[in-house]
Scaffold this active site. Structure first.
Site, mmCIF file in Angstrom:
data_model
loop_
_atom_site.group_PDB
_atom_site.id
_atom_site.type_symbol
_atom_site.label_atom_id
_atom_site.label_comp_id
_atom_site.label_asym_id
_atom_site.label_seq_id
_atom_site.Cartn_x
_atom_site.Cartn_y
_atom_site.Cartn_z
ATOM 1 N N HIS A 10 34.182 82.733 66.196
ATOM 2 C CA HIS A 10 33.472 84.318 66.198
ATOM 3 C C HIS A 10 32.909 84.864 66.090
ATOM 4 O O HIS A 10 32.473 86.072 66.206
ATOM 5 C CB HIS A 10 35.124 85.294 66.432
ATOM 6 C CG HIS A 10 36.249 84.545 67.116
ATOM 7 N ND1 HIS A 10 37.303 85.373 66.941
ATOM 8 C CD2 HIS A 10 36.722 84.044 67.733
ATOM 9 C CE1 HIS A 10 38.456 85.430 66.832
ATOM 10 N NE2 HIS A 10 37.955 83.841 67.697
HETATM 11 C C1 FAD Z 1 38.037 76.543 67.812
HETATM 12 C C2 FAD Z 1 37.942 77.962 68.406
HETATM 13 C C3 FAD Z 1 39.262 78.312 69.036
HETATM 14 C C4 FAD Z 1 39.267 79.799 69.490
HETATM 15 N N1 FAD Z 1 40.064 80.725 70.443
HETATM 16 C C5 FAD Z 1 39.550 81.814 70.490
HETATM 17 C C6 FAD Z 1 41.290 82.777 71.325
HETATM 18 O O1 FAD Z 1 42.110 81.802 71.221
HETATM 19 N N2 FAD Z 1 40.258 83.252 72.160
HETATM 20 C C7 FAD Z 1 39.255 83.906 72.212
HETATM 21 O O2 FAD Z 1 39.181 85.200 72.672
HETATM 22 N N3 FAD Z 1 38.413 83.509 71.624
HETATM 23 C C8 FAD Z 1 38.390 82.235 70.843
HETATM 24 N N4 FAD Z 1 36.979 81.635 70.164
HETATM 25 C C9 FAD Z 1 36.377 81.737 70.788
HETATM 26 C C10 FAD Z 1 35.446 82.075 72.061
HETATM 27 O O3 FAD Z 1 36.000 80.958 72.614
HETATM 28 C C11 FAD Z 1 33.782 82.408 72.283
HETATM 29 O O4 FAD Z 1 33.894 83.756 71.565
HETATM 30 C C12 FAD Z 1 33.310 82.326 73.619
HETATM 31 O O5 FAD Z 1 33.841 80.998 74.216
HETATM 32 C C13 FAD Z 1 31.720 82.920 73.851
HETATM 33 O O6 FAD Z 1 31.385 82.627 74.658
HETATM 34 P P1 FAD Z 1 29.795 82.513 75.156
HETATM 35 O O7 FAD Z 1 29.550 83.108 76.855
HETATM 36 O O8 FAD Z 1 29.109 83.422 74.096
HETATM 37 O O9 FAD Z 1 29.404 81.057 74.457
HETATM 38 P P2 FAD Z 1 30.050 79.660 74.872
HETATM 39 O O10 FAD Z 1 31.405 80.068 75.856
HETATM 40 O O11 FAD Z 1 30.018 78.802 73.762
HETATM 41 O O12 FAD Z 1 28.819 79.154 76.106
HETATM 42 C C14 FAD Z 1 27.462 78.604 75.711
HETATM 43 C C15 FAD Z 1 27.000 77.594 76.626
HETATM 44 O O13 FAD Z 1 25.557 77.807 77.030
HETATM 45 C C16 FAD Z 1 25.659 75.829 76.341
HETATM 46 N N5 FAD Z 1 24.262 75.963 75.697
HETATM 47 C C17 FAD Z 1 24.154 76.018 74.912
HETATM 48 N N6 FAD Z 1 22.423 75.536 74.763
HETATM 49 C C18 FAD Z 1 22.144 75.514 75.590
HETATM 50 C C19 FAD Z 1 20.786 74.490 75.758
HETATM 51 N N7 FAD Z 1 19.970 74.967 75.478
HETATM 52 N N8 FAD Z 1 20.862 74.248 77.457
HETATM 53 C C20 FAD Z 1 21.839 74.740 78.244
HETATM 54 N N9 FAD Z 1 23.143 75.141 77.940
HETATM 55 C C21 FAD Z 1 23.325 75.611 76.931
HETATM 56 C C22 FAD Z 1 27.059 75.603 75.565
HETATM 57 O O14 FAD Z 1 27.103 73.641 75.956
HETATM 58 C C23 FAD Z 1 27.727 76.264 76.733
HETATM 59 O O15 FAD Z 1 28.964 75.695 77.967
HETATM 60 C C24 FAD Z 1 37.230 80.547 70.057
HETATM 61 C C25 FAD Z 1 36.267 78.727 69.772
HETATM 62 C C26 FAD Z 1 36.252 78.115 68.932
HETATM 63 C C27 FAD Z 1 35.723 77.201 68.781
#
Ligand code: FAD
Length: 520
Positions: free
Chosen positions: A460
């Site tokens: 997280h």
């Molecule tokens: C194994 C695991 C289990 C988890 N379990 C849970 C759970 O059960 N419940 C829960 O609430 N949370 C869980 N989480 C955490 C939760 O999923 C994340 O906190 C959340 O998805 C983060 O969202 P975000 O939009 O910040 O980033 P992300 O969802 O990581 O999105 C970022 C996106 O940007 C893209 N990206 C990055 N850099 C670039 C670039 N330079 N150019 C173009 N694209 C790019 C990436 O490929 C990705 O698609 C878990 C995480 C993991 C890894």
């Protein structure tokens, strides 16, 4: 190529913000995603998570060696596909304590108190339990009770009740304290990621373009105005121009990295890498918080756990009925306890029908079950920095786990709670030996040593482009990057302080809120 809005990153937040902007019908929107479409079968099988680790849909980051974890570097998976990390996560649906958000608002972030955000949380979900004061129906993300919970997880919940804790059937209702089964982001027994909920239904819109395998390498500026994005895909380098705004949703590691690569960050760091300064924002990459957790594993005396998930019988049950072990989200049940001061529960627990040590890499053979002790309100703070000016280089990630001694004390207190729960009679029919035995030691020093050996991220990371108004803030309360125009950040990186629970719904909420702010 010119669009009204350019969104970078099709993750939890990026899918929400891009789809809502496109849905308004008034604007041309392009979404750039470094990974490809989410067409890998295992993404959609809830229990497939371990097979996604270090796969083609994982960025496969690692932290710097952690001083308080005996110099171990921790693995840090992040989704690299449509849906981002919501396509590889454990599907636990948690919003975080009401007080977590009220703290953000009290720090000056107008519009971010829980009462402001509850309508958005309701708008995100289609909760199969129906609409209520706390829950919504008709939203993009299907929220379900588990179809086929494992008997050993149910026994863990009964063990917690037997140990004197309250039962809680809805962690996203009036309060979090107590123990119960998690609701999950699943639909008919398969994963409901942000891609499935937001992106797929929007793909046919004429005003919406999604570019897969497009890794942004830097933002373009005209003076201090962000004008677009340079990205690379298999065909080479391209530039897209934004008539109105660029939204950065690349996650808690990707968003600060991209700002720094583009000249938005601390002057000294940029000078070190030979990057021209656009805006001196020393907070970019700082303020990294993450939930550190320690697992307590036992052998299971009955052959009912996920060790049997790979059989033909289970494959057939999943294929034909969407039932059986493969519908498990691993972290099936859990709860919250408050050990410190305040009105935000500070220790969280997960229970699952599997062994889990070092992300699964150190698991013994056979059947087992695990309890995670998770520090909900860590005090240790770390940072993300550039490793080099090469956009393809992975950033330096240093969460500084357990740097603040109170974090280790909190984990020890949490492990004591787990030990009491796991010793309850409700688990007599399942509990074999602990593995390793030190996990159940009653000696404080031995438990501390065990924690240093086995503590890891609960996945997280947040906070590296923090919202606020002070010198270290990166975005304001409308998610606009300080010191430049035409640029917002919307993802887990804007959290000023980590919410006390899982971060997927909070990240989706941030995406929804961003779209709301942009569309007025
Ligand atoms: C194994 C695991 C289990 C988890 N379990 C849970 C759970 O059960 N419940 C829960 O609430 N949370 C869980 N989480 C955490 C939760 O999923 C994340 O906190 C959340 O998805 C983060 O969202 P975000 O939009 O910040 O980033 P992300 O969802 O990581 O999105 C970022 C996106 O940007 C893209 N990206 C990055 N850099 C670039 C670039 N330079 N150019 C173009 N694209 C790019 C990436 O490929 C990705 O698609 C878990 C995480 C993991 C890894």
């Amino acid at each position: 190529m010119i669009y009204d809005y350019v969104v970078i990153g099709a993750g939890s937040a990026g899918c929400a913000v891009a789809a809502r902007l496109a849905e308004s019908g008034e604007h041309e929107v392009v979404l750039l995603e470094a990974g490809g479409p989410d067409d890998l079968d295992l993404i959609h099988v809830p229990a497939g998570i371990p097979f996604l680790f270090k796969s083609a849909v994982d960025w496969d980051f690692a932290t710097e060696p952690q001083k308080q974890l005996k110099g171990r570097a921790d693995y840090a998976p992040r989704g690299k596909t449509y849906g981002g990390t919501s396509s590889i996560n454990a599907q636990v649906v948690q919003r975080g304590a009401h007080g977590s958000y009220d703290e953000w608002a009290e720090a000056g972030n107008k519009g971010w108190a829980f009462a402001d955000l509850l309508p958005i949380f309701k708008h995100i979900e289609h909760n199969e339990r129906g609409a209520s004061e706390w829950h919504g129906v008709g939203g993009p993300i299907n929220v379900a009770d588990q179809r086929d919970p494992n008997p050993v997880t149910l026994a863990c919940i009964e063990a917690a009740i037997e140990a004197g804790y309250a039962r809680n059937d809805d962690f996203n209702g009036v309060g979090q304290l107590g123990f119960g089964m998690h609701q999950v982001s699943q639909k008919e027994g398969t994963r409901c990621s942000a891609a499935r909920g937001y992106l797929h239904p929007s793909l046919g819109r004429e005003n919406f373009t999604v570019v897969p395998f497009a890794q942004a390498s830097r933002l373009t500026f005209d003076g201090r105005r962000c004008t677009g994005v340079v990205y690379r895909d298999p065909a080479g380098e391209h530039t897209v121009t934004a008539r109105r705004e660029v939204v950065l949703s690349a996650g808690a590691f990707g968003s600060p990295q991209l700002l720094l690569l583009s000249g938005v960050g601390g002057r000294h760091q940029l000078e070190r890498h030979g990057i021209d300064l656009v805006a001196h924002l020393p907070g970019v990459g700082e303020n990294l918080y993450d939930h550190v957790m320690v697992p307590t594993n036992h052998y299971c005396t009955q052959p009912i756990t996920l060790a049997a998930a790979g059989t033909e019988e289970q494959a057939a049950r999943f294929a034909n009925e969407k039932m059986g072990l493969l519908t498990s989200n691993l972290a099936e049940g859990g709860g919250f306890v408050q050990i410190g001061e305040g009105n935000v529960p500070d220790v969280q627990f997960h229970f699952g029908p599997l062994f889990f040590l070092h992300h699964g890499a150190s698991n013994p053979e056979g059947h087992g079950f695990v309890a995670f002790t998770i520090l909900g309100r860590p005090r240790s703070v770390g940072r993300v920095e550039l490793r080099s000016a090469d956009p393809a280089a992975k950033p330096v990630i240093d969460p500084n786990f357990l740097d603040d001694e109170r974090d280790l004390d909190g984990l020890v207190a949490g492990v004591r709670i787990v030990q009491d729960i796991l010793g309850s009679a409700a688990l007599n029919g399942y509990r074999g030996d602990p593995y390793p035995a030190a996990a159940m030691s009653r000696d404080d020093e031995e438990v501390r040593d065990y924690i240093r050996d086995y503590a890891q991220t609960l996945y997280h990371p947040v906070g590296t482009c923090a919202m606020g108004s002070g010198q270290m803030a990166v975005v304001d309360h409308e998610l606009r990057v300080h010191g430049v125009d035409g640029l917002r950040v919307a993802d887990a990186s804007v959290m000023p302080y980590i919410v006390n629970a899982n971060t997927n719904f909070p990240s989706i909420m941030i995406g929804e809120r961003c779209a709301e702010l942009m569309l007025g």
